[in-house]
Write a protein that holds these residues in place. Structure first.
Motif, PDB file in Angstrom:
ATOM      1  N   GLU A 113      14.426 -25.602  50.184  1.00  0.00           N
ATOM      2  CA  GLU A 113      13.294 -26.148  49.432  1.00  0.00           C
ATOM      3  C   GLU A 113      13.657 -26.293  47.959  1.00  0.00           C
ATOM      4  OE1 GLU A 113       8.905 -25.054  50.178  1.00  0.00           O
ATOM      5  OE2 GLU A 113       9.477 -23.843  48.448  1.00  0.00           O
ATOM      6  N   VAL A 114      13.181 -27.395  47.363  1.00  0.00           N
ATOM      7  CA  VAL A 114      13.294 -27.638  45.925  1.00  0.00           C
ATOM      8  C   VAL A 114      11.916 -28.013  45.406  1.00  0.00           C
ATOM      9  CG1 VAL A 114      14.247 -29.106  44.108  1.00  0.00           C
ATOM     10  CG2 VAL A 114      15.689 -28.407  45.993  1.00  0.00           C
ATOM     11  N   ARG A 115      11.525 -27.415  44.293  1.00  0.00           N
ATOM     12  CA  ARG A 115      10.283 -27.787  43.613  1.00  0.00           C
ATOM     13  C   ARG A 115      10.593 -28.076  42.155  1.00  0.00           C
ATOM     14  NH1 ARG A 115       5.435 -26.803  46.221  1.00  0.00           N
ATOM     15  NH2 ARG A 115       5.659 -25.821  48.262  1.00  0.00           N
ATOM     16  N   LEU A 116      10.041 -29.173  41.649  1.00  0.00           N
ATOM     17  CA  LEU A 116      10.261 -29.598  40.268  1.00  0.00           C
ATOM     18  C   LEU A 116       8.912 -29.792  39.595  1.00  0.00           C
ATOM     19  CD1 LEU A 116      12.924 -32.350  41.071  1.00  0.00           C
ATOM     20  CD2 LEU A 116      13.409 -30.035  40.252  1.00  0.00           C
ATOM     21  N   ALA A 117       8.825 -29.413  38.333  1.00  0.00           N
ATOM     22  CA  ALA A 117       7.577 -29.582  37.590  1.00  0.00           C
ATOM     23  C   ALA A 117       7.906 -29.951  36.151  1.00  0.00           C
ATOM     24  CB  ALA A 117       6.737 -28.306  37.626  1.00  0.00           C
ATOM     25  N   GLY A 118       7.100 -30.823  35.582  1.00  0.00           N
ATOM     26  CA  GLY A 118       7.290 -31.231  34.199  1.00  0.00           C
ATOM     27  C   GLY A 118       6.168 -32.165  33.787  1.00  0.00           C
ATOM     28  N   ALA A 119       6.415 -32.944  32.744  1.00  0.00           N
ATOM     29  CA  ALA A 119       5.430 -33.921  32.271  1.00  0.00           C
ATOM     30  C   ALA A 119       6.150 -35.218  31.951  1.00  0.00           C
ATOM     31  CB  ALA A 119       4.687 -33.398  31.050  1.00  0.00           C
ATOM     32  N   LEU A 120       5.673 -36.308  32.554  1.00  0.00           N
ATOM     33  CA  LEU A 120       6.275 -37.615  32.355  1.00  0.00           C
ATOM     34  C   LEU A 120       5.625 -38.302  31.154  1.00  0.00           C
ATOM     35  CD1 LEU A 120       8.115 -39.946  33.391  1.00  0.00           C
ATOM     36  CD2 LEU A 120       6.149 -40.719  34.732  1.00  0.00           C
ATOM     37  N   PRO A 121       6.397 -38.680  30.119  1.00  0.00           N
ATOM     38  CA  PRO A 121       5.818 -39.419  28.992  1.00  0.00           C
ATOM     39  C   PRO A 121       5.765 -40.919  29.291  1.00  0.00           C
ATOM     40  CG  PRO A 121       8.109 -38.893  28.513  1.00  0.00           C
ATOM     41  CD  PRO A 121       7.811 -38.339  29.889  1.00  0.00           C
ATOM     42  N   LEU A 122       4.599 -41.515  29.102  1.00  0.00           N
ATOM     43  CA  LEU A 122       4.441 -42.948  29.294  1.00  0.00           C
ATOM     44  C   LEU A 122       3.723 -43.535  28.088  1.00  0.00           C
ATOM     45  CD1 LEU A 122       3.294 -43.254  33.032  1.00  0.00           C
ATOM     46  CD2 LEU A 122       5.575 -43.714  32.096  1.00  0.00           C
ATOM     47  N   GLU A 123       4.206 -44.676  27.602  1.00  0.00           N
ATOM     48  CA  GLU A 123       3.530 -45.362  26.511  1.00  0.00           C
ATOM     49  C   GLU A 123       2.380 -46.180  27.086  1.00  0.00           C
ATOM     50  OE1 GLU A 123       4.668 -47.870  22.496  1.00  0.00           O
ATOM     51  OE2 GLU A 123       5.844 -48.206  24.317  1.00  0.00           O
TER      52      GLU A 123
END
Length: 314
Positions: A113-123
């Motif tokens: 298992e792999v889990r990824l978390a973050g925040a995507l910046p969009l203009e």
């Protein structure tokens, strides 16, 4: 007589013969039991998503099925995770990392298992003017391999404004009552009414609204060519109609007020809108929707959620 202190010669690291390094993980455990998951959490990992660099947090792990093994080889998981760096993240690369986890733990593990978390910046552009600004959209990605099958899940969080329909109705009633008090004894023309509507003494009440959040989780086909973060975010914002703004001018603020007036929503309304928007494309893999209205009237939040399971999971 003089003496000189001479340091002992150190062995050449390239040629010296040393004893094998101990592998404690391979030693027999105190308790010969299997474990569902062993791994690491909160690993810093630079990614590219939708062409944007993102510093994510990763969790990586495998099951420990061999009762005769004390532990797993975490360094092998860490090394395989680095294959996700520097290039656009997609489902194929996630599947490849899961395969590497299991290949490096052959005979020890059957689930990865792999889990990824973050925040995507969009203009994001303003509603009317040429203004624009950046927003961050929190995301979570989970990939799991078990019995030769890969399951892939994507979760996003989207902020929006919600105006209470009940509050709007009560505000309209209060304005009507004030109108009756001001003009009950006289006939008025359109110009007088228009002037009255522009005064604070006329608009005596306004509906309450609040910053709200939608968390949308969708299952994805593990063969999907790209991870649909921007398209899913756009679909959610279109369905709600009142996405939070970045840089605005007065014309944008007016447009936002109009959007709120045209999209009065209880939390139940918001979750139904998203259910309708997602059903056609995401029902085959299943999805969940959770909305939270951070009340400006109450000291608590209003929430609603719905889950549509994939047909074979019902």
């Amino acid at each position: 007589m003089s003496s000189t202190c001479v340091s002992p010669a150190l062995p050449d690291s390239k040629t010296a013969t040393t004893d094998p390094l101990p592998d404690i993980a391979a030693s027999a455990p105190t308790h010969a039991s299997t474990l569902d998951w062993v791994g690491m959490e909160d690993i810093s990992l630079p990614l590219y998503l939708a062409g944007q660099p993102v510093l994510a947090r990763a969790s990586a792990g495998v099951s420990l099925d061999a009762a005769g093994a004390r532990g797993i080889h975490m360094s092998r998981l860490y090394g395989a995770l680095r294959e996700l760096e520097s290039r656009e993240l997609d489902a194929a690369r996630l599947s490849g990392v899961l395969e590497a986890f299991l290949a490096s733990h052959e005979g020890l593990s059957s689930v990865a298992e792999v889990r990824l978390a973050g925040a995507l910046p969009l203009e994001r552009p303003a509603l009317v003017s040429e203004a624009a600004g950046w927003k961050r959209y929190p995301f979570r990605i989970a990939a799991r391999s078990e019995a030769g099958a890969v399951a892939l899940e994507l979760e996003i969080e989207v902020g929006y404004s919600s105006t209470c329909p009940c509050s709007a109705a009560l505000a309209r009633q209060a304005i009507q009552e004030q109108f009756d008090r001001d003009f009950s004894q006289s006939a008025v023309d359109a110009a007088t009414v228009r002037e009255w509507l522009g005064r604070a003494e006329g608009i005596v009440a306004t509906p309450h609204s609040q910053r709200s959040e939608a968390t949308v989780t969708v299952g994805l086909d593990p063969l999907v060519p790209t991870l649909p973060l921007p398209t899913l975010i756009d679909r959610v914002e279109r369905a709600l109609g009142t996405a939070l703004q970045t840089a605005v001018k007065r014309v944008d603020e007016k447009a936002f007020a109009l959007a709120n007036g045209r999209n009065l929503m209880f939390c139940e309304d918001a979750v139904r809108r998203l259910d309708d928007a997602l059903n056609a494309d995401y029902a085959p893999q299943g999805y969940r929707v959770h909305v939270r209205h951070r009340e400006s009237l109450h000291a608590h939040d209003a929430v609603a959620r719905v889950e549509r399971r994939a047909p074979d999971n019902r």
